[in-house]
Design a protein around this motif. Structure first.
Motif, PDB file in Angstrom:
ATOM      1  N   THR A 233      42.093  40.412  38.600  1.00 21.81           N
ATOM      2  CA  THR A 233      42.604  40.013  39.920  1.00 21.81           C
ATOM      3  C   THR A 233      44.039  40.461  40.146  1.00 21.81           C
ATOM      4  OG1 THR A 233      43.428  37.880  39.136  1.00 21.81           O
ATOM      5  CG2 THR A 233      41.124  37.974  39.849  1.00 21.81           C
TER       6      THR A 233
ATOM      7  N   ASP B  47      46.536  38.675  39.147  1.00 14.59           N
ATOM      8  CA  ASP B  47      47.365  37.465  39.185  1.00 14.59           C
ATOM      9  C   ASP B  47      48.290  37.425  37.976  1.00 14.59           C
ATOM     10  OD1 ASP B  47      46.133  36.664  41.497  1.00 14.59           O
ATOM     11  OD2 ASP B  47      44.876  35.123  40.566  1.00 14.59           O
TER      12      ASP B  47
ATOM     13  N   GLY C  51      48.087  41.143  42.605  1.00 16.63           N
ATOM     14  CA  GLY C  51      47.505  39.845  42.910  1.00 16.63           C
ATOM     15  C   GLY C  51      48.606  38.853  43.215  1.00 16.63           C
ATOM     16  N   ARG C  52      48.321  37.608  43.009  1.00 15.02           N
ATOM     17  CA  ARG C  52      49.349  36.588  43.191  1.00 15.02           C
ATOM     18  C   ARG C  52      50.382  36.707  42.082  1.00 15.02           C
ATOM     19  NH1 ARG C  52      45.700  31.286  43.369  1.00 15.02           N
ATOM     20  NH2 ARG C  52      44.811  32.425  41.588  1.00 15.02           N
TER      21      ARG C  52
ATOM     22  N   THR D 138      53.999  30.886  44.459  1.00 16.36           N
ATOM     23  CA  THR D 138      53.799  32.332  44.446  1.00 16.36           C
ATOM     24  C   THR D 138      54.825  32.954  45.382  1.00 16.36           C
ATOM     25  OG1 THR D 138      52.124  32.204  46.201  1.00 16.36           O
ATOM     26  CG2 THR D 138      51.339  32.207  43.915  1.00 16.36           C
TER      27      THR D 138
END
Length: 256
Positions: free
Chosen positions: A136, A138, A187-188, A206
């Motif tokens: 992802t 993240d 991603g985040r 975030t």
């Protein structure tokens, strides 16, 4: 494609070929301290590592950490054999994070202590990720800190949020950029943070693209300044940090 390197968690902090976000954050605060102050307080480093192990480590990793750090336990007095008070606070903070189901789920699916390298403006960079999900993109860093409060920044001459004061936006942009260079999607990107208080306060944030873009400009300026310092520029003293206060030399009276 992942960039090859020989770094491990055991060699990461001592290796000098690459620079890290820790160095750049320190350079942002005070050039003189960044180049001359000894490595960070070992006790503080150990508290941070304890927090990371308790939040994201396996049972085997936790057992190994405690076995290798017996000095965290009191050796005399009525508390002999028990964790010293400063480490007990860290344990409480870690437990508070693990009780948050959303955060625990994110932590459990992420890779831990992953190391990547890259290059920015011709300078070799290294990054060790507390938490990263390669699928992802993240990226989250774990923080255990005294408390969350706005603090005065000499760089901007105004008060800033806790994450800006400590340069965490700089760190996280750097992490995302190095991950991108290694084929990881965006991603985040943010922080899972908790305060070292009797009742821990938890923050899960975030960073927006706007904040990360702002951090990108600062980071690249710092890397350019790093190059200038390598080429002989004289580091500036901030005269505000503890290292500058400890190393000041009085040669004349100040006229007021």
């Amino acid at each position: 494609m992942k960039i090859k390197h020989n770094l491990t968690p055991d060699t990461y902090h001592e290796e000098k070929e690459h620079i890290s976000s820790s160095y750049l954050k320190k350079l942002w605060k005070c050039e003189y301290a960044a180049l001359n102050e000894p490595n960070e307080d070992k006790e503080c480093f150990k508290e941070g590592r304890l927090f990371e192990v308790l939040v994201s480590g396996t049972d085997k990793e936790k057992e190994k950490f405690f076995a290798e750090n017996t000095d965290m336990f009191a050796s005399t007095g009525k508390n002999k054999g028990l964790l010293k008070s400063n480490y007990t606070i860290v344990v409480n903070a870690a437990n508070a994070v693990r009780k948050q189901k959303m955060l625990a789920n994110i932590i459990d699916v992420c890779d831990k202590q992953a190391i990547m390298v890259g290059e920015i403006n011709g300078v070799k960079i290294k990054a060790m990720y507390d938490l990263i999900n390669p699928k992802t993109g993240d990226i989250f860093d774990l923080k255990c800190m005294a408390k969350f409060k706005d603090q005065y920044m000499t760089q901007t001459e105004q008060y800033a949020s806790w994450w800006e004061f400590y340069g965490y936006h700089i760190q996280m942009w750097l992490y995302r950029e190095i991950a991108r260079q290694n084929g990881i999607p965006n991603g985040r990107t943010g922080l899972i943070a908790v305060s070292k208080q009797d009742t821990p306060e938890i923050k899960a944030i975030t960073f927006s693209d706007g904040i990360l873009g702002y951090a990108e400009g600062i980071t690249k300026q710092l890397i350019d300044r790093h190059i200038e310092l390598l080429n002989g520029a004289i580091p500036e003293r901030c005269e505000e940090c503890n290292f500058c206060k400890k190393t000041v030399i009085i040669n004349e009276f100040e006229v007021i």
